[in-house]
Motif scaffolding. Sequence first.
Motif, PDB file in Angstrom:
ATOM      1  N   SER A  23      33.479  34.509  34.030  1.00 47.44           N
ATOM      2  CA  SER A  23      33.762  33.863  35.709  1.00 47.44           C
ATOM      3  C   SER A  23      34.080  35.298  35.984  1.00 47.44           C
ATOM      4  O   SER A  23      33.665  36.881  35.586  1.00 47.44           O
ATOM      5  CB  SER A  23      35.638  34.040  35.172  1.00 47.44           C
ATOM      6  N   LYS A  24      33.716  35.436  37.519  1.00 44.49           N
ATOM      7  CA  LYS A  24      33.934  36.560  38.234  1.00 44.49           C
ATOM      8  C   LYS A  24      34.653  37.307  38.662  1.00 44.49           C
ATOM      9  O   LYS A  24      34.782  38.957  38.445  1.00 44.49           O
ATOM     10  CB  LYS A  24      33.202  36.298  39.672  1.00 44.49           C
ATOM     11  N   PHE A  25      35.965  36.548  37.943  1.00 45.00           N
ATOM     12  CA  PHE A  25      36.817  38.064  37.608  1.00 45.00           C
ATOM     13  C   PHE A  25      37.517  38.938  36.752  1.00 45.00           C
ATOM     14  O   PHE A  25      38.214  39.894  36.774  1.00 45.00           O
ATOM     15  CB  PHE A  25      38.466  37.081  38.224  1.00 45.00           C
ATOM     16  N   PHE A  26      36.857  38.581  35.809  1.00 46.34           N
ATOM     17  CA  PHE A  26      36.752  39.073  34.630  1.00 46.34           C
ATOM     18  C   PHE A  26      36.942  40.144  33.589  1.00 46.34           C
ATOM     19  O   PHE A  26      37.261  40.969  33.890  1.00 46.34           O
ATOM     20  CB  PHE A  26      36.303  38.032  33.229  1.00 46.34           C
ATOM     21  N   PRO A  27      35.240  40.702  34.919  1.00 44.95           N
ATOM     22  CA  PRO A  27      35.199  41.899  34.742  1.00 44.95           C
ATOM     23  C   PRO A  27      35.656  43.076  35.787  1.00 44.95           C
ATOM     24  O   PRO A  27      35.980  44.150  35.075  1.00 44.95           O
ATOM     25  CB  PRO A  27      33.766  41.800  34.834  1.00 44.95           C
ATOM     26  N   SER A  28      35.827  42.331  36.308  1.00 40.22           N
ATOM     27  CA  SER A  28      37.344  43.411  37.598  1.00 40.22           C
ATOM     28  C   SER A  28      38.412  44.552  36.910  1.00 40.22           C
ATOM     29  O   SER A  28      38.888  44.648  37.148  1.00 40.22           O
ATOM     30  CB  SER A  28      36.785  43.593  39.178  1.00 40.22           C
TER      31      SER A  28
END
Length: 575
Positions: free
Chosen positions: A283-288
Amino acid sequence: MLPSLDSKMDVITSLEDSIPASILQPFFSATNSSTLNKSLENLIESAKTTDGRSNLASKNILPTALQLCKLLSYPSSSDTLLLSLKLIRNLCAGESRNQNSFIQENGVDVVSNIIISKDFISDSNYDIGIVIIRMGLQVLANVSLAGKEQQVVIWNCVCSLEFVEIAKVRRKDTCDPLCMIIYACIEENQELVDKLCSDHGLTLLVEIIQTASEVGFGEDWLKLILSRTCIEESYFTPIFSKLSNTPTNHTFPKEHTFTKDQSFLLSILSQMINEQIEHIKVSKFFPSDVFKILKSSLHVLNHISPPKSPLPTDSNNINTLGYSLCILRDICAFDPLKKDSSIDMVDQLLSLGLIETFLDLLRDLEPPLIIRKSIKDDVNQDTGDKLFCPYKGFRSDVVAVIGNCAYKRRRVQDLVREKDGILLMLQCCVTDDENMFLREWGVWGMRNLLEGNVENQRVVSELEMQGSVNNLPELASIGLRVDVDQVTRLIQNPTRCTHNKRFMIRNMFSNAHVQFVASMKEDTNNKNFPSLVNGRLIMAWYSESEPKKKLKRKSNRKTNIDKQTRINQRGLCNH
């Protein structure tokens, strides 16, 4: 004191006398047995095969078994109750007629009412109650594999408060089948994923994580659940926050203290990212979100002594820092050119200051021993007050992140140069007892920083002229020699060293300007040794206490684990 054989026979005889003949007769007729328990045992054996389950489905044995369960009480008839549940479990292992009959006969409520009884948890004979709970959960797990209609019925029951009490039982015997039910329901159903991660559903999931953190798990269903909810979907931060001792409102102060359950969650996600690097969707939120946690855990560096062990350590804060770092290391190894990738996760992390943070870490850490010795010989240099690595391998992981980010990214190459990071990376091309494979990661990082970048090559040539590189004998001993053209002042391909055993990070691109050769450890089969995957360097997950397990998942998120695949095909019936 255990009951005598005669007393057991009296109980069985009394039990059979209390059961209507209409329920007993189908069991006796199907097995030609004279007692109920013997009939159930014979039927259990028959239901272990596909043909046996099909034959018993035609005889409508399952509805009769459910009626029998309604009549049995605990603990007086616990043996017969356990046999009945085992029979129902086997009947529902991949046989659609029995699975459908289970739903039609209201089997979900029948079995659920049995296993949520507080008698099992409070009883002095605790183990028998746990076995019955486990068996009932396996029944529901087998039925949940039938399809969406059955999953919805089971889900409404599993998400009740009573099943939260089952999740609080700190036993892997009950945790594993409960996780199997949940994963079967959410695997292909986004609506149920959202319900699981709602405020009500999170209570159940958090209890499951806390149970696994305390007692472990025997099957991989929990790992698949957490991969689905935390990595593929955007629910990592709510789940992570719920595992805190104090409410955090999804934000973490600079000196936040993390819990054992939080570091456990990160360790599982780190394994999944590492094992599924070629298959997993992020998901695009996971790394940040992971990067924010890492930054919140950096305060631990101010209060540590030299490292004594690799991950996991005895500190929850250090484990949180370490597993966050491992996740970022492997995320940064994802192929930026992958066609089905909608976002470049490294670009997202760069915008949050990833490279600056990690270069500052290298700058603040005490240099590797070989570098410290060289600096001490230079009276003009002072190491000052430096920080220790929090665990063995920390510096290697930091260098790995930078090296993986620099792969085919001119922006990263230039940023490392502009932040005076070239020499920091060169100083990591050495062996270090506290950081296994630091040299290999350092060589990999320098290869990526110099590839096609004339400015970075010129910086290295200037360091060579100043003596900052060639004065380090360790760099020369591993074959890292900087040859500079005396006219253009650009790096030429160095002469290869001739070690008997060596690990070569090869020039994979025709326009690469540099090739490094590093001597290899004696044990070439070491599972921790870095390997190249699609041109990116990754570190395979390994634990001495547990054999490496590979989880390969297709794009539709179906697992290929041998055991789980067999269960998905026919359900549990042989345990």
